[in-house]
Design a protein around this motif. Sequence first.
Motif, PDB file in Angstrom:
ATOM      1  N   UNK A 205       0.850  -1.190   0.000  1.00 61.22           N
ATOM      2  CA  UNK A 205       0.000   0.000   0.000  1.00 61.22           C
ATOM      3  C   UNK A 205       0.884   1.238   0.000  1.00 61.22           C
ATOM      4  N   UNK A 206       0.553   2.231  -0.838  1.00 64.71           N
ATOM      5  CA  UNK A 206       1.237   3.519  -0.793  1.00 64.71           C
ATOM      6  C   UNK A 206       0.210   4.623  -0.631  1.00 64.71           C
ATOM      7  N   UNK A 207       0.667   5.734  -0.039  1.00 66.83           N
ATOM      8  CA  UNK A 207      -0.251   6.816   0.321  1.00 66.83           C
ATOM      9  C   UNK A 207       0.333   8.151  -0.089  1.00 66.83           C
ATOM     10  N   UNK A 208      -0.502   9.002  -0.703  1.00 63.95           N
ATOM     11  CA  UNK A 208      -0.162  10.395  -0.998  1.00 63.95           C
ATOM     12  C   UNK A 208      -1.282  11.235  -0.399  1.00 63.95           C
ATOM     13  N   UNK A 209      -0.979  11.907   0.723  1.00 67.78           N
ATOM     14  CA  UNK A 209      -2.025  12.557   1.518  1.00 67.78           C
ATOM     15  C   UNK A 209      -1.831  14.064   1.533  1.00 67.78           C
ATOM     16  N   UNK A 210      -2.931  14.804   1.322  1.00 62.56           N
ATOM     17  CA  UNK A 210      -2.949  16.268   1.388  1.00 62.56           C
ATOM     18  C   UNK A 210      -3.650  16.671   2.686  1.00 62.56           C
ATOM     19  N   UNK A 211      -2.879  17.119   3.723  1.00 63.08           N
ATOM     20  CA  UNK A 211      -3.511  17.435   5.016  1.00 63.08           C
ATOM     21  C   UNK A 211      -4.513  18.578   4.934  1.00 63.08           C
ATOM     22  N   UNK A 212      -4.234  19.579   4.083  1.00 64.83           N
ATOM     23  CA  UNK A 212      -5.124  20.737   4.024  1.00 64.83           C
ATOM     24  C   UNK A 212      -6.508  20.339   3.491  1.00 64.83           C
ATOM     25  N   UNK A 213      -6.530  19.475   2.473  1.00 64.50           N
ATOM     26  CA  UNK A 213      -7.804  19.056   1.883  1.00 64.50           C
ATOM     27  C   UNK A 213      -8.336  17.782   2.513  1.00 64.50           C
ATOM     28  N   UNK A 214      -7.526  17.133   3.358  1.00 67.48           N
ATOM     29  CA  UNK A 214      -7.893  15.844   3.948  1.00 67.48           C
ATOM     30  C   UNK A 214      -8.292  14.850   2.854  1.00 67.48           C
ATOM     31  N   UNK A 215      -7.453  14.829   1.808  1.00 65.20           N
ATOM     32  CA  UNK A 215      -7.704  13.952   0.663  1.00 65.20           C
ATOM     33  C   UNK A 215      -6.492  13.062   0.462  1.00 65.20           C
ATOM     34  N   UNK A 216      -6.725  11.796   0.147  1.00 60.11           N
ATOM     35  CA  UNK A 216      -5.632  10.847  -0.034  1.00 60.11           C
ATOM     36  C   UNK A 216      -5.808  10.077  -1.330  1.00 60.11           C
ATOM     37  N   UNK A 217      -4.649   9.807  -1.974  1.00 56.30           N
ATOM     38  CA  UNK A 217      -4.608   8.882  -3.088  1.00 56.30           C
ATOM     39  C   UNK A 217      -3.941   7.610  -2.568  1.00 56.30           C
ATOM     40  N   UNK A 218      -4.659   6.509  -2.616  1.00 60.26           N
ATOM     41  CA  UNK A 218      -4.168   5.243  -2.076  1.00 60.26           C
ATOM     42  C   UNK A 218      -3.939   4.279  -3.222  1.00 60.26           C
ATOM     43  N   UNK A 219      -2.744   3.721  -3.284  1.00 60.41           N
ATOM     44  CA  UNK A 219      -2.407   2.738  -4.300  1.00 60.41           C
ATOM     45  C   UNK A 219      -2.132   1.402  -3.625  1.00 60.41           C
ATOM     46  N   UNK A 220      -2.672   0.338  -4.176  1.00 55.85           N
ATOM     47  CA  UNK A 220      -2.415  -1.001  -3.666  1.00 55.85           C
ATOM     48  C   UNK A 220      -1.835  -1.849  -4.791  1.00 55.85           C
ATOM     49  N   UNK A 221      -0.981  -2.784  -4.404  1.00 57.00           N
ATOM     50  CA  UNK A 221      -0.328  -3.671  -5.363  1.00 57.00           C
ATOM     51  C   UNK A 221      -0.619  -5.111  -4.956  1.00 57.00           C
ATOM     52  N   UNK A 222      -0.959  -5.914  -5.933  1.00 52.17           N
ATOM     53  CA  UNK A 222      -1.166  -7.321  -5.636  1.00 52.17           C
ATOM     54  C   UNK A 222       0.155  -8.068  -5.763  1.00 52.17           C
ATOM     55  N   UNK A 223       0.113  -9.385  -5.570  1.00 49.61           N
ATOM     56  CA  UNK A 223       1.347 -10.174  -5.590  1.00 49.61           C
ATOM     57  C   UNK A 223       2.037 -10.114  -6.938  1.00 49.61           C
ATOM     58  N   UNK A 224       1.294  -9.880  -8.010  1.00 51.30           N
ATOM     59  CA  UNK A 224       1.895  -9.808  -9.329  1.00 51.30           C
ATOM     60  C   UNK A 224       2.405  -8.439  -9.690  1.00 51.30           C
TER      61      UNK A 224
END
Length: 310
Positions: A205-224
């Motif tokens: 899991x990776x996270x790119x979070x904007x505290x001011x907007x309280x918005x996050x882009x979350x990326x997940x990777x499977x085993x492949x």
Amino acid sequence: VDHDLRLLRREGESLWVNLRAERMRTAGGATVFYAMLLDIDLSRRTLERLGESQAQLAAAQGRLDALRDTLPAAFALLRIPKDGQPEALCFSQRLAELLGYPAAELTKRLRTEPLWRVHQADRETLTAALLRARTTGVPCRQMCRLRTREGQVLRVLLEAVWQERADGEQLFLTCVDMTREQETAEELRLRTQLCDLLLDRSHIVSLDYDPAADTAHVETYDAGGHRSTRRVERYLQALESSPSIHPEDRGRLITALRRAAARPGAGTLEYRGNYSGQGWRWYRASLVSLFDSKGNVYGLLGKAEDISDR
């Protein structure tokens, strides 16, 4: 009469003598006096050599003082008598400039309390290091913080050497301002961690979070290695009921995110998550703050690695 003068030898060399004369009588227009010449050539030449040596010593001391004030490191020499208060024998202009105090006031304060500008939290450690150097005879090399007259906190590298004297001891101190280097090293460490987060694709899991907007882009990777991305509005509020985070760990994760968004830095946290729908697994989350030149955090980058097998 008592007068020093030079006579010429037959070979042409000069000879210093002391003429002492006393008038005895005057008769018929003639004055009769008693005179005595004392050979003072050796003592006179010794005094001349001594005067030349003292002039050379004064010139050398002047050059030393000038050199001391041009050194990049601040310098101070303290005398610690066997019975009495420490005395500042000399210090460089660089030290006065570094601390922001006039020379006269700095001299007075160094005499009464040599460590008075050392940060309170560092005094005990520095004192122990100085005493250890005094006992072992090994030079002291210690990082500490100094507080300037304006209240600025400097990170300096302090080096100290003790010297035994008949009337006590002398302490040679130098300190180099390492504030910028320390800040650069800290920034480099954070940037290195940031690069690791950006380049490492082995995590889940990776996270790119904007505290001011309280918005996050979350990326997940499977085993492949396949990636899926989603945008989460009101991210901290969503975490309070997120089915992917164990209920007992949601509060700690939210607190860690708020702490990382409050000030520059990096941190880690272990929690339980279920991103694959196959049950709870342990993850280690690493967070790095993104901040501007004033230290204001404008974003967070993070990753969460599956550490259950460890």
